[in-house]
Design a protein around this motif. Structure first.
Motif, PDB file in Angstrom:
ATOM      1  N   THR A  41      13.797 -70.333  31.396  1.00  0.00           N
ATOM      2  CA  THR A  41      13.875 -71.747  31.372  1.00  0.00           C
ATOM      3  C   THR A  41      14.611 -72.428  31.664  1.00  0.00           C
ATOM      4  OG1 THR A  41      13.781 -71.739  28.898  1.00  0.00           O
ATOM      5  CG2 THR A  41      11.814 -71.617  29.978  1.00  0.00           C
ATOM      6  N   GLN A  42      15.144 -73.810  31.004  1.00  0.00           N
ATOM      7  CA  GLN A  42      15.994 -74.402  30.914  1.00  0.00           C
ATOM      8  C   GLN A  42      16.502 -74.564  29.513  1.00  0.00           C
ATOM      9  OE1 GLN A  42      15.172 -78.881  31.166  1.00  0.00           O
ATOM     10  NE2 GLN A  42      17.475 -79.256  30.664  1.00  0.00           N
ATOM     11  N   GLN A  43      16.215 -73.705  28.299  1.00  0.00           N
ATOM     12  CA  GLN A  43      16.721 -73.495  26.909  1.00  0.00           C
ATOM     13  C   GLN A  43      17.736 -71.900  27.572  1.00  0.00           C
ATOM     14  OE1 GLN A  43      13.189 -74.462  27.421  1.00  0.00           O
ATOM     15  NE2 GLN A  43      13.979 -77.053  26.281  1.00  0.00           N
ATOM     16  N   GLU A  44      16.482 -71.193  27.980  1.00  0.00           N
ATOM     17  CA  GLU A  44      17.659 -70.290  28.411  1.00  0.00           C
ATOM     18  C   GLU A  44      18.618 -69.978  29.147  1.00  0.00           C
ATOM     19  OE1 GLU A  44      13.164 -67.489  27.939  1.00  0.00           O
ATOM     20  OE2 GLU A  44      13.843 -68.365  29.876  1.00  0.00           O
ATOM     21  N   ILE A  45      18.313 -70.663  29.985  1.00  0.00           N
ATOM     22  CA  ILE A  45      20.356 -70.642  30.921  1.00  0.00           C
ATOM     23  C   ILE A  45      20.706 -71.338  30.756  1.00  0.00           C
ATOM     24  CG2 ILE A  45      20.363 -72.373  33.281  1.00  0.00           C
ATOM     25  CD1 ILE A  45      17.713 -72.446  33.785  1.00  0.00           C
ATOM     26  N   PHE A  46      20.600 -72.813  29.555  1.00  0.00           N
ATOM     27  CA  PHE A  46      21.647 -72.844  28.952  1.00  0.00           C
ATOM     28  C   PHE A  46      22.091 -73.236  27.362  1.00  0.00           C
ATOM     29  CE2 PHE A  46      20.539 -76.719  31.494  1.00  0.00           C
ATOM     30  CZ  PHE A  46      21.907 -76.713  32.234  1.00  0.00           C
ATOM     31  N   ALA A  47      21.480 -71.746  26.940  1.00  0.00           N
ATOM     32  CA  ALA A  47      21.624 -70.872  25.746  1.00  0.00           C
ATOM     33  C   ALA A  47      22.874 -70.112  25.507  1.00  0.00           C
ATOM     34  CB  ALA A  47      20.423 -69.945  25.228  1.00  0.00           C
ATOM     35  N   LEU A  48      23.250 -70.091  24.155  1.00  0.00           N
ATOM     36  CA  LEU A  48      24.710 -69.128  24.220  1.00  0.00           C
ATOM     37  C   LEU A  48      24.190 -68.332  22.812  1.00  0.00           C
ATOM     38  CD1 LEU A  48      27.245 -72.228  24.388  1.00  0.00           C
ATOM     39  CD2 LEU A  48      27.125 -70.119  25.786  1.00  0.00           C
ATOM     40  N   SER A  49      24.760 -67.294  23.352  1.00  0.00           N
ATOM     41  CA  SER A  49      24.110 -65.798  22.340  1.00  0.00           C
ATOM     42  C   SER A  49      24.812 -66.431  20.654  1.00  0.00           C
ATOM     43  CB  SER A  49      24.122 -64.507  22.227  1.00  0.00           C
ATOM     44  OG  SER A  49      25.845 -64.553  22.785  1.00  0.00           O
ATOM     45  N   LYS A  50      24.498 -65.576  19.753  1.00  0.00           N
ATOM     46  CA  LYS A  50      25.075 -65.681  18.276  1.00  0.00           C
ATOM     47  C   LYS A  50      26.533 -65.086  18.414  1.00  0.00           C
ATOM     48  CE  LYS A  50      20.701 -65.839  15.541  1.00  0.00           C
ATOM     49  NZ  LYS A  50      20.310 -64.595  14.356  1.00  0.00           N
ATOM     50  N   HIS A  51      26.465 -64.574  19.060  1.00  0.00           N
ATOM     51  CA  HIS A  51      28.028 -64.106  19.085  1.00  0.00           C
ATOM     52  C   HIS A  51      29.018 -64.682  20.306  1.00  0.00           C
ATOM     53  CE1 HIS A  51      30.819 -60.996  20.066  1.00  0.00           C
ATOM     54  NE2 HIS A  51      30.634 -61.193  21.204  1.00  0.00           N
ATOM     55  N   LEU A  98      24.039 -67.640  37.516  1.00  0.00           N
ATOM     56  CA  LEU A  98      23.686 -66.385  35.583  1.00  0.00           C
ATOM     57  C   LEU A  98      23.038 -67.657  35.402  1.00  0.00           C
ATOM     58  CD1 LEU A  98      26.293 -64.235  35.559  1.00  0.00           C
ATOM     59  CD2 LEU A  98      24.402 -63.667  36.544  1.00  0.00           C
ATOM     60  N   THR A  99      22.492 -67.396  33.470  1.00  0.00           N
ATOM     61  CA  THR A  99      22.495 -68.230  33.058  1.00  0.00           C
ATOM     62  C   THR A  99      24.099 -68.634  32.352  1.00  0.00           C
ATOM     63  OG1 THR A  99      22.304 -66.265  30.805  1.00  0.00           O
ATOM     64  CG2 THR A  99      20.316 -67.435  32.211  1.00  0.00           C
ATOM     65  N   ALA A 100      24.334 -69.380  31.266  1.00  0.00           N
ATOM     66  CA  ALA A 100      25.291 -69.548  30.754  1.00  0.00           C
ATOM     67  C   ALA A 100      25.714 -68.349  29.454  1.00  0.00           C
ATOM     68  CB  ALA A 100      25.472 -70.190  29.656  1.00  0.00           C
ATOM     69  N   ASN A 101      25.392 -67.667  28.585  1.00  0.00           N
ATOM     70  CA  ASN A 101      25.620 -66.601  28.180  1.00  0.00           C
ATOM     71  C   ASN A 101      25.441 -65.372  29.168  1.00  0.00           C
ATOM     72  OD1 ASN A 101      25.330 -65.761  25.154  1.00  0.00           O
ATOM     73  ND2 ASN A 101      23.789 -64.855  26.282  1.00  0.00           N
ATOM     74  N   GLN A 102      24.329 -65.598  29.969  1.00  0.00           N
ATOM     75  CA  GLN A 102      25.350 -64.340  31.428  1.00  0.00           C
ATOM     76  C   GLN A 102      26.281 -64.233  31.705  1.00  0.00           C
ATOM     77  OE1 GLN A 102      22.082 -64.717  33.592  1.00  0.00           O
ATOM     78  NE2 GLN A 102      21.354 -62.498  32.702  1.00  0.00           N
ATOM     79  N   ALA A 103      27.059 -65.409  31.900  1.00  0.00           N
ATOM     80  CA  ALA A 103      28.431 -65.861  32.738  1.00  0.00           C
ATOM     81  C   ALA A 103      29.651 -65.562  31.682  1.00  0.00           C
ATOM     82  CB  ALA A 103      28.178 -67.547  32.793  1.00  0.00           C
ATOM     83  N   TYR A 104      29.308 -66.590  30.760  1.00  0.00           N
ATOM     84  CA  TYR A 104      30.296 -65.623  29.578  1.00  0.00           C
ATOM     85  C   TYR A 104      30.050 -63.904  28.554  1.00  0.00           C
ATOM     86  CZ  TYR A 104      33.056 -66.334  24.721  1.00  0.00           C
ATOM     87  OH  TYR A 104      33.845 -66.692  24.332  1.00  0.00           O
ATOM     88  N   GLU A 105      28.979 -63.452  29.062  1.00  0.00           N
ATOM     89  CA  GLU A 105      29.412 -62.204  28.767  1.00  0.00           C
ATOM     90  C   GLU A 105      29.953 -60.804  30.078  1.00  0.00           C
ATOM     91  OE1 GLU A 105      28.832 -60.764  25.848  1.00  0.00           O
ATOM     92  OE2 GLU A 105      28.155 -62.417  24.696  1.00  0.00           O
ATOM     93  N   ASN A 106      30.078 -62.005  30.903  1.00  0.00           N
ATOM     94  CA  ASN A 106      29.734 -60.801  32.350  1.00  0.00           C
ATOM     95  C   ASN A 106      31.271 -61.014  33.003  1.00  0.00           C
ATOM     96  OD1 ASN A 106      27.315 -59.220  31.527  1.00  0.00           O
ATOM     97  ND2 ASN A 106      26.303 -60.983  33.190  1.00  0.00           N
ATOM     98  N   LEU A 107      31.724 -62.284  32.334  1.00  0.00           N
ATOM     99  CA  LEU A 107      32.548 -62.752  33.154  1.00  0.00           C
ATOM    100  C   LEU A 107      32.951 -62.915  34.549  1.00  0.00           C
ATOM    101  CD1 LEU A 107      36.153 -61.391  30.828  1.00  0.00           C
ATOM    102  CD2 LEU A 107      34.885 -64.022  30.965  1.00  0.00           C
ATOM    103  N   ASN A 108      31.377 -63.500  35.290  1.00  0.00           N
ATOM    104  CA  ASN A 108      30.490 -63.095  36.544  1.00  0.00           C
ATOM    105  C   ASN A 108      30.313 -65.092  36.940  1.00  0.00           C
ATOM    106  OD1 ASN A 108      32.167 -60.938  37.136  1.00  0.00           O
ATOM    107  ND2 ASN A 108      30.592 -60.397  36.819  1.00  0.00           N
ATOM    108  N   ALA A 109      31.023 -66.230  37.331  1.00  0.00           N
ATOM    109  CA  ALA A 109      29.930 -66.688  37.690  1.00  0.00           C
ATOM    110  C   ALA A 109      30.476 -67.224  39.426  1.00  0.00           C
ATOM    111  CB  ALA A 109      30.178 -67.389  36.390  1.00  0.00           C
TER     112      ALA A 109
END
Length: 142
Positions: free
Chosen positions: A45-55, A97-108
């Motif tokens: 969903t749009q919310q999942e795509i742009f969401a950032l995790s608590k971490h 990737l989603t924002a969270n995945q890109a941040y965590e995986n350092l791939n984009a």
């Protein structure tokens, strides 16, 4: 007199031939539809795509205190992500990737970096906007 008759007869034959052609298309083979090769994938969903995790939010809060946030600090964060040696973002064309995945995986890829930049700016507070682009919708395809 023969020419108009010939034109009329040939036109009649062509027109009736087109209307008498049947349009029978066979359904796809049932075995193809029931194949285990294809798996159903959920679309974010749009919310999942742009969401950032608590971490991620905790890391941002510790690096950028709420009273010192500005557009310059967000630009500094993006420079850090892109120019931090082995711990910097790497470009991968298939990494949509989603924002969270890109941040965590350092791939984009370009689209994922745009999503990440928007999410970081949204969380850190500077005014943000996404311009319309010519990218086809490909989230979940990579």
């Amino acid at each position: 007199m023969k020419l108009p008759s010939i034109v009329f007869a040939s036109s009649f034959c062509l027109l009736t031939a087109c209307s008498s052609t049947e349009n029978n298309t066979a359904p796809p083979p049932l075995a193809l539809v029931q194949s285990n090769t294809f798996t159903q994938t959920s679309v974010e969903t749009q919310q999942e795509i742009f969401a950032l995790s608590k971490h991620v939010k905790q890391q941002l809060d510790s690096t950028f205190p709420k009273d010192g946030r500005s557009l310059q600090s967000t630009k500094g964060l993006l420079r850090f992500l892109l120019q931090n040696g082995d711990a910097s973002l790497s470009y991968q064309s298939g990494a949509t990737l989603t924002a969270n995945q890109a941040y965590e995986n350092l791939n984009a890829n370009c689209l994922s970096l745009s999503i990440l930049a928007y999410s970081l700016a949204d969380y850190l507070g500077p005014r943000r906007a996404i311009s319309k682009s010519a990218y086809p919708r490909v989230l979940g395809a990579g």
